[in-house]
Write a protein that holds these residues in place. Structure first.
Motif, PDB file in Angstrom:
ATOM      1  N   ILE A  48       1.115  -1.166   0.078  1.00  0.00           N
ATOM      2  CA  ILE A  48      -0.021  -0.040  -0.122  1.00  0.00           C
ATOM      3  C   ILE A  48       0.584   1.372   0.202  1.00  0.00           C
ATOM      4  O   ILE A  48       0.592   2.281  -0.708  1.00  0.00           O
ATOM      5  N   ILE A  49       1.917   1.126   0.955  1.00  0.00           N
ATOM      6  CA  ILE A  49       2.573   2.656   1.025  1.00  0.00           C
ATOM      7  C   ILE A  49       3.599   2.744  -0.356  1.00  0.00           C
ATOM      8  O   ILE A  49       3.624   3.709  -0.966  1.00  0.00           O
ATOM      9  N   SER A  50       4.396   1.611  -0.703  1.00  0.00           N
ATOM     10  CA  SER A  50       5.302   1.684  -1.982  1.00  0.00           C
ATOM     11  C   SER A  50       4.601   2.051  -3.090  1.00  0.00           C
ATOM     12  O   SER A  50       4.687   2.756  -3.913  1.00  0.00           O
ATOM     13  N   GLY A  51       2.985   1.405  -3.002  1.00  0.00           N
ATOM     14  CA  GLY A  51       2.129   1.600  -4.320  1.00  0.00           C
ATOM     15  C   GLY A  51       1.775   3.159  -4.385  1.00  0.00           C
ATOM     16  O   GLY A  51       1.561   3.648  -5.492  1.00  0.00           O
ATOM     17  N   THR A  52       1.512   3.555  -3.216  1.00  0.00           N
ATOM     18  CA  THR A  52       0.903   5.084  -3.299  1.00  0.00           C
ATOM     19  C   THR A  52       2.082   6.044  -3.718  1.00  0.00           C
ATOM     20  O   THR A  52       1.707   6.845  -4.486  1.00  0.00           O
ATOM     21  N   ILE A  53       3.159   5.764  -3.232  1.00  0.00           N
ATOM     22  CA  ILE A  53       4.531   6.636  -3.458  1.00  0.00           C
ATOM     23  C   ILE A  53       4.744   6.250  -5.099  1.00  0.00           C
ATOM     24  O   ILE A  53       4.900   7.346  -5.934  1.00  0.00           O
ATOM     25  N   PHE A  54       4.438   5.111  -5.766  1.00  0.00           N
ATOM     26  CA  PHE A  54       4.476   4.647  -6.930  1.00  0.00           C
ATOM     27  C   PHE A  54       3.602   5.570  -7.878  1.00  0.00           C
ATOM     28  O   PHE A  54       4.206   6.177  -9.149  1.00  0.00           O
ATOM     29  N   PHE A  55       2.546   5.556  -7.481  1.00  0.00           N
ATOM     30  CA  PHE A  55       1.380   6.126  -8.454  1.00  0.00           C
ATOM     31  C   PHE A  55       1.550   7.587  -8.641  1.00  0.00           C
ATOM     32  O   PHE A  55       1.284   8.355  -9.407  1.00  0.00           O
TER      33      PHE A  55
END
Length: 238
Positions: free
Chosen positions: A37-44
């Motif tokens: 969730i955290i890494s995905g948020t940063i990625f998008f």
């Protein structure tokens, strides 16, 4: 200056904009499935920033790209994936919590959820305390009691004894008929494991006094529970 240089700006077609939006959404969804969730948020968020930089670069090279729809598509795809993953992980954590709650006390369960590595496969050598208990003369008592009554009484007895074990931060290992096995010192290290096991045994005996009174009419007048405790070095693990 544009006329003099012959360097005219060309607008991107609507079909190209739609295609880019779909491709970016699918690509982002693919990566968000892999990421947390955290890494995905940063990625998008980074994906939106990179696209805007790409739009500026394209403009400098004579192509006017749509700066609204593709970032909006990335945003919607990212938010949808993150929301789904959040509720999916929440459901999974709730399921794990419910499953482990049958074996672990709330205090131990809380520590396990904060650090799941404590449940990793393998064994370790550790000093612990183990409690064993069974009902004296259970076989002869069960022969005189109707199965439905016996199962109900046994369920009540095992539930109450388990609550006592959890009260003193114990871990339920197994039931074998009327027998109960519990231990202290794993998966969370417990300095006072021997004391906690002894306190559990004493509290269990106090509870048994109530059972003896309530079940006197069911041929359980001489209802006694034997409890043994052992402390020492053991191999423990999954």
């Amino acid at each position: 200056q544009t006329i003099l240089d012959g360097n005219y700006l060309v607008s991107e077609s609507k079909l190209t904009t739609a295609g880019i939006s779909i491709i970016l959404s699918l690509a982002l969804s693919f990566f968000l499935v892999i990421l947390g969730i955290i890494s995905g948020t940063i990625f998008f968020i980074i994906s939106i920033v990179i696209y805007i930089i790409f739009v500026i670069f394209s403009f400098d090279n004579g192509v006017v790209k749509n700066i609204i729809y593709p970032p909006f598509a990335i945003f919607l795809s990212g938010v949808a994936n993150i929301i789904y993953k959040y509720f999916s992980e929440y459901r999974q954590k709730r399921f794990i919590k419910k499953a482990l709650s049958y074996y672990l006390s709330d205090a131990v369960l809380k520590e396990i959820l904060q650090d799941p590595d404590k449940l990793k496969l393998g064994g370790m050598r550790r000093e612990m305390s183990v409690l064993f208990s069974d009902i004296a003369g259970f076989t002869s008592m069960s022969e005189k009691t109707e199965p439905e009554i016996l199962s109900s009484m046994l369920n009540t007895y095992l539930s109450e004894m388990t609550h006592v074990i959890f009260k003193y931060r114990g871990v339920l290992d197994k039931y074998v008929g009327d027998e109960i096995m519990a231990f202290w010192g794993a998966p969370i290290e417990e300095k006072n494991h021997a004391i906690l096991a002894c306190q559990t045994a004493l509290d269990m005996q106090n509870k048994i006094e109530f059972f003896r009174k309530d079940w006197s009419s069911q041929n359980f007048v001489n209802f006694n529970v034997r409890i043994g405790i052992n402390t020492g070095e053991m191999i423990v693990g999954n």
